[in-house]
Design an enzyme around this catalytic site. Structure first.
Site, PDB file in Angstrom:
ATOM      1  N   GLU A 229      -4.598  12.930 -10.254  1.00  0.00           N
ATOM      2  CA  GLU A 229      -3.898  13.986  -9.552  1.00  0.00           C
ATOM      3  C   GLU A 229      -3.942  15.332 -10.245  1.00  0.00           C
ATOM      4  O   GLU A 229      -3.795  16.356  -9.583  1.00  0.00           O
ATOM      5  CB  GLU A 229      -2.441  13.567  -9.335  1.00  0.00           C
ATOM      6  CG  GLU A 229      -2.291  12.279  -8.544  1.00  0.00           C
ATOM      7  CD  GLU A 229      -3.054  12.297  -7.238  1.00  0.00           C
ATOM      8  OE1 GLU A 229      -3.211  13.378  -6.647  1.00  0.00           O
ATOM      9  OE2 GLU A 229      -3.506  11.225  -6.813  1.00  0.00           O
ATOM     10  N   ASP A 247      -2.548  19.125   3.789  1.00  0.00           N
ATOM     11  CA  ASP A 247      -2.777  17.799   4.368  1.00  0.00           C
ATOM     12  C   ASP A 247      -1.817  17.492   5.514  1.00  0.00           C
ATOM     13  O   ASP A 247      -1.750  16.368   5.983  1.00  0.00           O
ATOM     14  CB  ASP A 247      -2.637  16.728   3.286  1.00  0.00           C
ATOM     15  CG  ASP A 247      -1.212  16.625   2.760  1.00  0.00           C
ATOM     16  OD1 ASP A 247      -0.441  17.588   2.937  1.00  0.00           O
ATOM     17  OD2 ASP A 247      -0.871  15.580   2.175  1.00  0.00           O
ATOM     18  N   THR A 252       3.995  19.535  -1.517  1.00  0.00           N
ATOM     19  CA  THR A 252       3.862  18.327  -2.329  1.00  0.00           C
ATOM     20  C   THR A 252       4.294  18.682  -3.739  1.00  0.00           C
ATOM     21  O   THR A 252       3.827  19.684  -4.289  1.00  0.00           O
ATOM     22  CB  THR A 252       2.406  17.831  -2.346  1.00  0.00           C
ATOM     23  OG1 THR A 252       2.024  17.451  -1.024  1.00  0.00           O
ATOM     24  CG2 THR A 252       2.251  16.638  -3.276  1.00  0.00           C
TER      25      THR A 252
END
Length: 444
Positions: A229, A247, A252
């Site tokens: 990540e 996305d 996020t």
């Protein structure tokens, strides 16, 4: 459900249900071994994961009264009961006298500190009555029965939980109240480069065959998370991470990618606000509630990302991220992996899938992926081969990933998880070398 950008690896909850051929079943009463091994548990402090009612406390399983008992919450897995022996002890025998509510699948585990647990016995064929487990080989100050599958529709219930062995009093005085250092305290704080070098290995060393509740393996797992990540093995630097990666899930953020559009970021901020009322993120709760299921930033911009990064310096916010990660994703994934008879690698694989795809039952959620895998191969708990089942699961996982553009790169499966499987590393032993998105990483 979290975003694919976060490679989250399975961590443990309770000890893995592995075959531990360290005990034999016997019918001898407690007097048979009393001459050489003392009863250590009588009247010792005991605690449990839950109680069915206040009149069925954990203490009733160690009081020597054959009529009193401990009973757990009904209809819930997993559950456990632990005993503090007061000093480090050598464990040679455990005797469990079950009420009607017995464990079909459980393990006996020991711990030096009540945090890191090592299984010394496990079974998937419990049938109630009295289990007299002799010939055990383990040591620790704490002993627990960790049940992962009930034998009835009720809970778990023990009239007596007896632990036999010998106590090292000198060791007990030295360790009384001592707690082993956490991975955070024993790991170098230096941020590694985005290439191959890992920080100093934690002082805690994973024992052979231990599950992902082992502190050293948890640290390894979190480094695996960060490699995919963040192109870094320094996972603790990610509490402050926050961005919209496009996305469709809004912002996020954090160590496993809590998302403003999927509800878990809302739950995180609610948990943090319960601990620290009036924190910098509390004012965004009304907006987060409205944004569940949306990729919108309405009510969050322009200050949310700045306030998130500021909050990340608060140890309470860091702890909230850790706890929500475990509650929402880790614990359910590891519980299911243990019920399916999987070890550390299988727990890692389940956790990563649940984080990316969510715990639902549709074909592209964790439940659907597991169902597709079980149509191809039996789980170890069903008598199947662990490598064959995990290979089928990874096939189903990769197929689900390819249905979404944001998840279509399957290298986190192909060059990490499947590589460990092909190497036969079902326990995630170090050294580990793997690739994610073309970058090579190594943990010595």
């Amino acid at each position: 459900m979290l975003v694919s950008r976060r490679l989250v690896v399975a961590l443990a909850a309770a000890g893995a249900l592995v075959a531990v051929p360290l005990a034999v079943w016997a019918n001898a009463g407690p007097a048979a071994e009393a001459a050489t091994n003392a009863l250590l548990s009588r009247g010792r402090p005991a605690e449990a994961s839950s109680v069915e009612s206040p009149d069925l406390p954990a203490a009733d399983a160690v009081d020597g009264d054959p009529r009193s008992r401990w009973g757990s919450e009904e209809g819930a897995d997993p559950q456990w009961i632990s005993i503090d022996l007061g000093a480090r002890s050598t464990i040679t025998r455990v005797r469990l006298r079950w009420e009607a509510a017995y464990a079909r699948q459980y393990s006996i585990e020991t711990s030096p500190d009540g945090a890191a647990w090592t299984p010394i016995y496990s079974t998937r064929r419990g049938d109630g009555g009295t289990d007299d487990l002799t010939g055990l080989s383990g040591s620790g100050r704490y002993v627990r029965m960790s049940g992962t599958a009930r034998g009835t529709k009720w809970g778990y219930s023990l009239y007596e939980f007896e632990v036999y062995g010998t106590t090292s009093h000198s060791a007990g005085r030295a360790s009384q109240g001592a707690v082993s250092p956490s991975p955070a305290a024993t790991t170098s704080a230096a941020r590694p480069s985005a290439t191959t070098a890992a920080p100093a290995t934690p002082a805690t060393t994973a024992a052979p065959g231990t599950g992902l509740d082992d502190p050293a393996k948890k640290e390894i797992a979190m480094r695996l998370v960060s490699s995919a990540e963040n192109s870094s093995l320094d996972w603790k630097a990610q509490y402050q991470y926050i961005e919209d990666i496009g996305d469709g899930r809004g912002y996020t953020g954090g160590i496993i990618g809590f998302c403003s559009g999927t509800g878990d970021m809302l739950e995180l901020v609610e948990a943090y606000t319960q601990r620290v009322p009036g924190n910098a993120l509390a004012k965004y709760l009304p907006a987060l509630r409205k944004l569940d299921g949306s990729d919108s930033h309405a009510g969050l911009d322009p200050g949310f990302t700045k306030d998130w990064k500021a909050a990340a310096a608060d140890p309470q916010f860091q702890k909230a991220q850790d706890d929500e990660r475990d509650r929402v994703y880790l614990n359910p994934a590891v519980t299911q992996a243990k019920a399916d008879g999987l070890g550390a690698l299988g727990q890692f694989i389940y956790y990563d899938a649940m984080v990316m795809h969510g715990p639902g039952t549709d074909p592209v959620s964790f439940g659907g992926i597991r169902k597709a895998a079980m149509a191809k191969a039996k789980t170890p708990a069903q008598g199947g081969s662990e490598p064959s089942y995990l290979s089928a699961f990874l096939d189903a996982r990769a197929a689900a990933m390819r249905t979404e553009a944001a998840h279509s790169d399957t290298s986190r499966v192909d060059t990490a998880q499947r590589q460990f499987l092909n190497q036969g590393n079902l326990d995630l032993h170090t050294p580990l070398t793997w690739k994610v998105y073309g970058e090579t990483f190594h943990i010595p």
